[in-house]
Motif scaffolding. Structure first.
Motif, PDB file in Angstrom:
ATOM      1  N   VAL A  34      24.281 -14.079  -8.982  1.00 21.46           N
ATOM      2  CA  VAL A  34      23.461 -14.770  -7.986  1.00 21.46           C
ATOM      3  C   VAL A  34      22.065 -15.024  -8.534  1.00 21.46           C
ATOM      4  O   VAL A  34      21.506 -16.099  -8.374  1.00 21.46           O
ATOM      5  N   TRP A  35      21.489 -14.023  -9.217  1.00 19.89           N
ATOM      6  CA  TRP A  35      20.132 -14.162  -9.710  1.00 19.89           C
ATOM      7  C   TRP A  35      20.055 -15.089 -10.916  1.00 19.89           C
ATOM      8  O   TRP A  35      19.056 -15.756 -11.134  1.00 19.89           O
ATOM      9  N   GLN A  36      21.123 -15.135 -11.719  1.00 21.88           N
ATOM     10  CA  GLN A  36      21.107 -15.977 -12.912  1.00 21.88           C
ATOM     11  C   GLN A  36      21.111 -17.463 -12.565  1.00 21.88           C
ATOM     12  O   GLN A  36      20.707 -18.288 -13.374  1.00 21.88           O
ATOM     13  N   GLU A  37      21.554 -17.814 -11.368  1.00 22.88           N
ATOM     14  CA  GLU A  37      21.548 -19.215 -10.957  1.00 22.88           C
ATOM     15  C   GLU A  37      20.143 -19.805 -11.001  1.00 22.88           C
ATOM     16  O   GLU A  37      19.978 -20.996 -11.260  1.00 22.88           O
ATOM     17  N   GLU A  38      19.120 -18.973 -10.769  1.00 20.77           N
ATOM     18  CA  GLU A  38      17.747 -19.450 -10.801  1.00 20.77           C
ATOM     19  C   GLU A  38      17.383 -20.019 -12.163  1.00 20.77           C
ATOM     20  O   GLU A  38      16.582 -20.938 -12.264  1.00 20.77           O
ATOM     21  N   ASP A  39      17.937 -19.446 -13.219  1.00 19.81           N
ATOM     22  CA  ASP A  39      17.562 -19.808 -14.585  1.00 19.81           C
ATOM     23  C   ASP A  39      18.536 -20.776 -15.245  1.00 19.81           C
ATOM     24  O   ASP A  39      18.343 -21.155 -16.398  1.00 19.81           O
ATOM     25  N   ALA A  40      19.585 -21.174 -14.548  1.00 14.31           N
ATOM     26  CA  ALA A  40      20.622 -22.011 -15.144  1.00 14.31           C
ATOM     27  C   ALA A  40      20.095 -23.370 -15.617  1.00 14.31           C
ATOM     28  O   ALA A  40      20.644 -23.956 -16.549  1.00 14.31           O
ATOM     29  N   ALA A  41      19.038 -23.869 -15.025  1.00 14.23           N
ATOM     30  CA  ALA A  41      18.525 -25.195 -15.357  1.00 14.23           C
ATOM     31  C   ALA A  41      17.672 -25.215 -16.629  1.00 14.23           C
ATOM     32  O   ALA A  41      17.324 -26.283 -17.119  1.00 14.23           O
ATOM     33  N   PHE A  42      17.341 -24.050 -17.165  1.00 12.68           N
ATOM     34  CA  PHE A  42      16.430 -23.980 -18.302  1.00 12.68           C
ATOM     35  C   PHE A  42      17.191 -23.840 -19.619  1.00 12.68           C
ATOM     36  O   PHE A  42      18.261 -23.232 -19.674  1.00 12.68           O
ATOM     37  N   ALA A  43      16.608 -24.388 -20.688  1.00 11.26           N
ATOM     38  CA  ALA A  43      17.200 -24.283 -22.022  1.00 11.26           C
ATOM     39  C   ALA A  43      17.286 -22.803 -22.409  1.00 11.26           C
ATOM     40  O   ALA A  43      16.288 -22.087 -22.323  1.00 11.26           O
ATOM     41  N   PRO A  44      18.453 -22.335 -22.847  1.00 15.94           N
ATOM     42  CA  PRO A  44      18.642 -20.902 -23.138  1.00 15.94           C
ATOM     43  C   PRO A  44      17.650 -20.340 -24.157  1.00 15.94           C
ATOM     44  O   PRO A  44      17.179 -19.214 -23.984  1.00 15.94           O
ATOM     45  N   GLU A  45      17.328 -21.091 -25.209  1.00 15.77           N
ATOM     46  CA  GLU A  45      16.416 -20.582 -26.231  1.00 15.77           C
ATOM     47  C   GLU A  45      15.013 -20.385 -25.665  1.00 15.77           C
ATOM     48  O   GLU A  45      14.366 -19.373 -25.912  1.00 15.77           O
ATOM     49  N   LEU A  47      14.265 -20.081 -22.475  1.00 13.15           N
ATOM     50  CA  LEU A  47      14.359 -19.044 -21.449  1.00 13.15           C
ATOM     51  C   LEU A  47      14.298 -17.655 -22.087  1.00 13.15           C
ATOM     52  O   LEU A  47      13.609 -16.762 -21.572  1.00 13.15           O
ATOM     53  N   GLU A  48      14.980 -17.472 -23.193  1.00 15.23           N
ATOM     54  CA  GLU A  48      14.943 -16.180 -23.886  1.00 15.23           C
ATOM     55  C   GLU A  48      13.529 -15.857 -24.361  1.00 15.23           C
ATOM     56  O   GLU A  48      13.064 -14.719 -24.227  1.00 15.23           O
ATOM     57  N   GLN A  49      12.828 -16.838 -24.874  1.00 13.93           N
ATOM     58  CA  GLN A  49      11.453 -16.639 -25.341  1.00 13.93           C
ATOM     59  C   GLN A  49      10.540 -16.260 -24.171  1.00 13.93           C
ATOM     60  O   GLN A  49       9.702 -15.355 -24.279  1.00 13.93           O
ATOM     61  N   VAL A  50      10.710 -16.944 -23.062  1.00 15.02           N
ATOM     62  CA  VAL A  50       9.884 -16.690 -21.874  1.00 15.02           C
ATOM     63  C   VAL A  50      10.185 -15.305 -21.300  1.00 15.02           C
ATOM     64  O   VAL A  50       9.267 -14.566 -20.928  1.00 15.02           O
ATOM     65  N   ARG A  51      11.453 -14.953 -21.240  1.00 15.97           N
ATOM     66  CA  ARG A  51      11.812 -13.614 -20.741  1.00 15.97           C
ATOM     67  C   ARG A  51      11.210 -12.527 -21.635  1.00 15.97           C
ATOM     68  O   ARG A  51      10.768 -11.492 -21.146  1.00 15.97           O
ATOM     69  N   ASP A  52      11.232 -12.760 -22.955  1.00 18.01           N
ATOM     70  CA  ASP A  52      10.645 -11.796 -23.880  1.00 18.01           C
ATOM     71  C   ASP A  52       9.143 -11.643 -23.612  1.00 18.01           C
ATOM     72  O   ASP A  52       8.624 -10.524 -23.605  1.00 18.01           O
ATOM     73  N   LEU A  53       8.455 -12.761 -23.389  1.00 15.79           N
ATOM     74  CA  LEU A  53       7.026 -12.700 -23.066  1.00 15.79           C
ATOM     75  C   LEU A  53       6.790 -11.930 -21.767  1.00 15.79           C
ATOM     76  O   LEU A  53       5.845 -11.137 -21.670  1.00 15.79           O
ATOM     77  N   GLU A  54       7.654 -12.145 -20.787  1.00 10.74           N
ATOM     78  CA  GLU A  54       7.506 -11.423 -19.521  1.00 10.74           C
ATOM     79  C   GLU A  54       7.723  -9.923 -19.717  1.00 10.74           C
ATOM     80  O   GLU A  54       6.993  -9.108 -19.147  1.00 10.74           O
ATOM     81  N   LEU A  55       8.706  -9.554 -20.530  1.00 11.02           N
ATOM     82  CA  LEU A  55       8.931  -8.129 -20.820  1.00 11.02           C
ATOM     83  C   LEU A  55       7.725  -7.524 -21.521  1.00 11.02           C
ATOM     84  O   LEU A  55       7.322  -6.396 -21.225  1.00 11.02           O
ATOM     85  N   GLN A  56       7.137  -8.277 -22.449  1.00 15.83           N
ATOM     86  CA  GLN A  56       5.921  -7.809 -23.126  1.00 15.83           C
ATOM     87  C   GLN A  56       4.791  -7.628 -22.115  1.00 15.83           C
ATOM     88  O   GLN A  56       4.020  -6.664 -22.193  1.00 15.83           O
ATOM     89  N   GLY A  57       4.693  -8.559 -21.177  1.00 17.64           N
ATOM     90  CA  GLY A  57       3.669  -8.461 -20.136  1.00 17.64           C
ATOM     91  C   GLY A  57       3.859  -7.247 -19.253  1.00 17.64           C
ATOM     92  O   GLY A  57       2.901  -6.535 -18.934  1.00 17.64           O
ATOM     93  N   VAL A  58       5.098  -6.983 -18.876  1.00 14.27           N
ATOM     94  CA  VAL A  58       5.392  -5.809 -18.045  1.00 14.27           C
ATOM     95  C   VAL A  58       5.037  -4.539 -18.813  1.00 14.27           C
ATOM     96  O   VAL A  58       4.404  -3.624 -18.273  1.00 14.27           O
ATOM     97  N   SER A  59       5.422  -4.483 -20.096  1.00  9.48           N
ATOM     98  CA  SER A  59       5.101  -3.308 -20.921  1.00  9.48           C
ATOM     99  C   SER A  59       3.596  -3.111 -21.042  1.00  9.48           C
ATOM    100  O   SER A  59       3.100  -1.984 -20.950  1.00  9.48           O
ATOM    101  N   ALA A  60       2.882  -4.205 -21.248  1.00  8.01           N
ATOM    102  CA  ALA A  60       1.424  -4.112 -21.359  1.00  8.01           C
ATOM    103  C   ALA A  60       0.816  -3.596 -20.061  1.00  8.01           C
ATOM    104  O   ALA A  60      -0.066  -2.732 -20.072  1.00  8.01           O
TER     105      ALA A  60
END
Length: 190
Positions: A34-45, A47-60
């Motif tokens: 259900v949650w992955q449907e939100e990201d289905a419209a974005f290019a996978p590569e 999206l992966e880069q953006v998710r990585d940046l968000e994880l870095q932000g959360v860690s920071a």
């Protein structure tokens, strides 16, 4: 065999802080699909880069470097400005920095981009509801919590109970009555 209504009544009795009319199964995990449907419209590569940046932000943010968190979330937004999640995350970091107005702008954007549906919308509505509650904007907070509750947030439903003094009082009285039924010797005559 108990009906859904019977189970809802029993949940209300044994969990008096739960609002009446609780929807059975609403708190159950809906699964990643259900949650992955939100990201289905974005290019996978991308999206992966953006998710990585968000994880870095959360860690920071978790390590106390809120400025670095804001930078990572801002970079994620720059790369994929149509995705609501990074706005919600940056709003949390901005709030930690004391920039409540900036946080509210990001939360408004997240709700708008998500069209009020999905995980990012739910989290943004809860976060915005909490800010509005702190600002004594009870009606606005209630609307946000109602929308988040419809999206499945148990926390939002708890906040709605807290915002409704009659419901809270009724639940408290029910809890006391059940406590007296379970332990008749406690709280007896003085």
């Amino acid at each position: 065999m108990a009906t859904a209504n019977d189970r809802a009544v029993l949940r209300t009795i044994f969990n008096p802080s739960t609002p009446f009319g609780d929807i059975p199964g609403l708190d159950e995990d809906e699964g990643e699909d259900v949650w992955q449907e939100e990201d289905a419209a974005f290019a996978p590569e991308l999206l992966e880069q953006v998710r990585d940046l968000e994880l870095q932000g959360v860690s920071a943010a978790e390590s106390g470097d809120v400025d670095a968190a804001v930078q990572r979330f801002s970079e994620a937004i720059r790369l994929l400005p149509e995705r609501a999640s990074a706005y919600n995350n940056r709003a949390q970091a901005l709030r930690l920095k004391g920039d409540v107005e900036g946080a509210l702008r990001d939360l408004d954007t997240a709700v708008l981009l998500s069209r009020g549906c999905g995980r990012a919308a739910c989290q943004s509505l809860v976060q915005r509801g909490l800010i509005r509650r702190l600002q004594n904007r009870e009606d606005d907070a209630r609307r946000d919590f109602q929308r988040a509750a419809r999206l499945g947030s148990g926390f939002a439903r708890q906040q709605l109970v807290l915002l409704n003094p009659y419901s809270a009082l009724c639940n408290q009285m029910l809890s006391q009555m059940l406590g007296q039924l379970r332990n008749p010797d406690v709280g007896g005559s003085e």
